[in-house]
Design a protein around this motif. Structure first.
Motif, PDB file in Angstrom:
ATOM      1  N   SER A 165       4.665  17.021   4.351  1.00 47.00           N
ATOM      2  CA  SER A 165       4.023  16.176   3.360  1.00 47.00           C
ATOM      3  C   SER A 165       5.217  14.446   3.651  1.00 47.00           C
ATOM      4  CB  SER A 165       5.057  16.454   1.566  1.00 47.00           C
ATOM      5  OG  SER A 165       4.153  17.120   1.099  1.00 47.00           O
ATOM      6  N   ALA A 166       6.199  14.919   4.372  1.00 49.05           N
ATOM      7  CA  ALA A 166       6.640  13.602   4.354  1.00 49.05           C
ATOM      8  C   ALA A 166       6.370  13.107   6.657  1.00 49.05           C
ATOM      9  CB  ALA A 166       8.535  13.945   4.407  1.00 49.05           C
ATOM     10  N   ALA A 167       5.825  14.748   7.064  1.00 45.45           N
ATOM     11  CA  ALA A 167       5.438  13.949   8.038  1.00 45.45           C
ATOM     12  C   ALA A 167       3.922  13.523   7.535  1.00 45.45           C
ATOM     13  CB  ALA A 167       5.271  15.175   8.869  1.00 45.45           C
ATOM     14  N   ILE A 168       3.363  13.512   6.999  1.00 48.48           N
ATOM     15  CA  ILE A 168       1.399  13.128   7.086  1.00 48.48           C
ATOM     16  C   ILE A 168       1.506  11.639   6.911  1.00 48.48           C
ATOM     17  CG2 ILE A 168      -0.374  13.363   5.264  1.00 48.48           C
ATOM     18  CD1 ILE A 168      -0.072  16.101   5.276  1.00 48.48           C
ATOM     19  N   CYS A 169       2.952  11.808   5.884  1.00 49.53           N
ATOM     20  CA  CYS A 169       3.174   9.853   5.778  1.00 49.53           C
ATOM     21  C   CYS A 169       3.313   9.662   6.672  1.00 49.53           C
ATOM     22  CB  CYS A 169       3.794   9.764   4.510  1.00 49.53           C
ATOM     23  SG  CYS A 169       3.394  10.569   3.060  1.00 49.53           S
ATOM     24  N   ASP A 170       4.194   9.768   6.841  1.00 52.44           N
ATOM     25  CA  ASP A 170       4.500   8.676   8.390  1.00 52.44           C
ATOM     26  C   ASP A 170       3.774   8.863  10.037  1.00 52.44           C
ATOM     27  OD1 ASP A 170       7.258   8.648   7.735  1.00 52.44           O
ATOM     28  OD2 ASP A 170       8.346  10.604   8.257  1.00 52.44           O
ATOM     29  N   ILE A 171       2.898  10.301  10.022  1.00 50.07           N
ATOM     30  CA  ILE A 171       1.404   9.807  11.330  1.00 50.07           C
ATOM     31  C   ILE A 171       1.105   8.685  10.239  1.00 50.07           C
ATOM     32  CG2 ILE A 171       0.146  11.310  11.854  1.00 50.07           C
ATOM     33  CD1 ILE A 171       2.261  13.748  11.258  1.00 50.07           C
ATOM     34  N   TYR A 172       0.581   8.881   9.267  1.00 55.29           N
ATOM     35  CA  TYR A 172      -0.398   7.731   8.621  1.00 55.29           C
ATOM     36  C   TYR A 172       0.199   6.330   9.094  1.00 55.29           C
ATOM     37  CZ  TYR A 172      -4.225   9.447   5.853  1.00 55.29           C
ATOM     38  OH  TYR A 172      -5.635  10.095   5.794  1.00 55.29           O
ATOM     39  N   ALA A 173       1.475   6.119   8.889  1.00 55.04           N
ATOM     40  CA  ALA A 173       2.408   4.809   9.250  1.00 55.04           C
ATOM     41  C   ALA A 173       1.884   4.400  10.695  1.00 55.04           C
ATOM     42  CB  ALA A 173       3.949   4.923   8.638  1.00 55.04           C
ATOM     43  N   LEU A 228       1.201  -1.484  -0.092  1.00 53.08           N
ATOM     44  CA  LEU A 228      -0.277  -0.336   0.017  1.00 53.08           C
ATOM     45  C   LEU A 228       1.019   1.668   0.218  1.00 53.08           C
ATOM     46  CD1 LEU A 228      -2.434   1.904   0.568  1.00 53.08           C
ATOM     47  CD2 LEU A 228      -2.275   1.524   2.895  1.00 53.08           C
ATOM     48  N   LYS A 229       0.718   2.497  -0.854  1.00 54.32           N
ATOM     49  CA  LYS A 229       1.816   3.500  -0.731  1.00 54.32           C
ATOM     50  C   LYS A 229       0.431   4.408  -0.893  1.00 54.32           C
ATOM     51  CE  LYS A 229       3.762   6.077  -4.145  1.00 54.32           C
ATOM     52  NZ  LYS A 229       4.187   6.369  -6.135  1.00 54.32           N
ATOM     53  N   ILE A 230       1.275   5.261   0.172  1.00 60.14           N
ATOM     54  CA  ILE A 230       0.583   6.774   0.311  1.00 60.14           C
ATOM     55  C   ILE A 230       1.476   8.048   0.406  1.00 60.14           C
ATOM     56  CG2 ILE A 230      -0.365   7.945   3.002  1.00 60.14           C
ATOM     57  CD1 ILE A 230      -0.907   5.127   3.993  1.00 60.14           C
ATOM     58  N   SER A 231       0.803   8.815  -0.559  1.00 60.93           N
ATOM     59  CA  SER A 231       1.654   9.599  -1.033  1.00 60.93           C
ATOM     60  C   SER A 231       0.887  11.158  -0.566  1.00 60.93           C
ATOM     61  CB  SER A 231       1.906   9.849  -2.146  1.00 60.93           C
ATOM     62  OG  SER A 231       2.249   8.580  -2.689  1.00 60.93           O
ATOM     63  N   ALA A 232       1.348  12.361   0.040  1.00 56.41           N
ATOM     64  CA  ALA A 232       1.132  13.373   0.128  1.00 56.41           C
ATOM     65  C   ALA A 232       1.370  14.028  -0.399  1.00 56.41           C
ATOM     66  CB  ALA A 232       1.304  13.890   1.832  1.00 56.41           C
ATOM     67  N   THR A 233       0.863  15.442  -0.786  1.00 50.06           N
ATOM     68  CA  THR A 233       1.457  16.563  -1.425  1.00 50.06           C
ATOM     69  C   THR A 233       0.949  17.770  -0.898  1.00 50.06           C
ATOM     70  OG1 THR A 233       1.142  15.461  -3.569  1.00 50.06           O
ATOM     71  CG2 THR A 233       1.216  18.106  -4.086  1.00 50.06           C
ATOM     72  N   THR A 234       1.718  18.951  -0.787  1.00 50.03           N
ATOM     73  CA  THR A 234       1.521  20.072  -0.215  1.00 50.03           C
ATOM     74  C   THR A 234       2.814  21.240  -0.592  1.00 50.03           C
ATOM     75  OG1 THR A 234       3.050  19.861   1.975  1.00 50.03           O
ATOM     76  CG2 THR A 234       0.950  18.669   2.047  1.00 50.03           C
ATOM     77  N   LYS A 235       2.229  22.366  -0.205  1.00 49.51           N
ATOM     78  CA  LYS A 235       3.347  22.983  -0.276  1.00 49.51           C
ATOM     79  C   LYS A 235       4.961  22.844   0.483  1.00 49.51           C
ATOM     80  CE  LYS A 235      -0.043  26.307  -1.536  1.00 49.51           C
ATOM     81  NZ  LYS A 235      -0.630  27.490  -1.481  1.00 49.51           N
ATOM     82  N   ASP A 236       4.529  22.212   1.888  1.00 51.22           N
ATOM     83  CA  ASP A 236       5.886  21.903   2.358  1.00 51.22           C
ATOM     84  C   ASP A 236       6.372  20.565   2.289  1.00 51.22           C
ATOM     85  OD1 ASP A 236       8.138  22.194   4.624  1.00 51.22           O
ATOM     86  OD2 ASP A 236       6.319  23.888   5.775  1.00 51.22           O
ATOM     87  N   PRO A 237       8.267  20.902   1.674  1.00 49.93           N
ATOM     88  CA  PRO A 237       7.930  19.098   1.920  1.00 49.93           C
ATOM     89  C   PRO A 237       8.041  18.731   2.665  1.00 49.93           C
ATOM     90  CG  PRO A 237       9.740  20.915   1.208  1.00 49.93           C
ATOM     91  CD  PRO A 237       8.589  21.775   1.591  1.00 49.93           C
ATOM     92  N   GLU A 238       8.586  19.531   4.303  1.00 48.12           N
ATOM     93  CA  GLU A 238       9.042  18.955   5.564  1.00 48.12           C
ATOM     94  C   GLU A 238       7.328  18.476   5.786  1.00 48.12           C
ATOM     95  OE1 GLU A 238      11.014  19.520   9.794  1.00 48.12           O
ATOM     96  OE2 GLU A 238      10.192  21.180   8.343  1.00 48.12           O
TER      97      GLU A 238
END
Length: 207
Positions: free
Chosen positions: A152-160, A140-150
């Motif tokens: 975006s990565a945090a959203i993915c890690d929190i989901y995980a 399962l691939k979860i991707s997040a796209t925002t204006k802030d790269p940090e």
């Protein structure tokens, strides 16, 4: 009559070709000008967005046995669709939003999302996240796209982080293993500057 008609058509085509060749400098100038405008607009006016992704391996309970067969793999793939529906529920999205607010605070989060009464808009957060099976696999691939790269990565890690507890409790079957943490993207995923430049250049050419 037919030979004369063919001759007239040939003359018309040759005339059009001659006119086209005569206008090549103007056509190229228009294409270059419009391409430059498109490049400048995409580079300096369109907001940059950054995408990060995390991956989770989905397995059903039967995969605890020593030999994994096709039926077990098919069961894992079917679980992915169920997991996606659960993870897109507003209860889970709000939980992710609460963790994000605790981690980064309203000032940084508000640069990407609307924050009301200390909470992120669930719809906005949900719209920036995509979930899908990575190819024809049990991942399962979860991707997040925002204006802030940090962010975006945090959203993915929190989901995980929050996903396993929700999934196991609700589904009562299967499990997930986090493959790795999301990486902070150094380069923007949007806008697609080369694509926009080419489209603008083509418009100038056609014009």
């Amino acid at each position: 009559m037919k030979p004369q008609e063919n001759e007239e058509i040939t003359i018309d085509i040759m005339e059009l070709l001659r006119v086209f060749l005569h206008r090549i400098p103007l056509i190229l100038a228009a294409a270059i000008l419009c391409g430059s405008i498109g490049f400048g607009y995409a580079s300096f006016f369109l907001p940059k967005e950054y995408t990060s992704s995390t991956y989770m391996y989905v397995k059903n309970n039967n995969q605890e046995k020593e030999v994994i067969d096709q039926q077990d793999l098919a069961a894992s793939k079917s679980l992915i669709d169920t997991y996606i529906v659960i993870l897109q529920n507003h209860v889970v999205v709000r939980e992710v939003g609460n963790h994000l607010m605790e981690q980064y605070g309203e000032t940084q989060v508000s640069s990407c999302f609307s924050v009301t009464d200390g909470a992120i808009s669930p719809d906005e957060l949900k719209n920036c996240v995509t979930m899908q099976s990575d190819g024809n696999t049990e991942v399962l691939k979860i991707s997040a796209t925002t204006k802030d790269p940090e962010i975006s990565a945090a959203i993915c890690d929190i989901y995980a982080e929050v996903a396993p507890s929700f999934l196991i409790r609700i589904v009562g079957a299967g499990s997930v293993e986090i493959i790795g943490a999301a990486e902070i993207s150094a380069a923007p995923s949007a806008p697609d500057i080369p694509k926009i430049t080419l489209i603008a250049a083509f418009c100038g050419f056609a014009l």
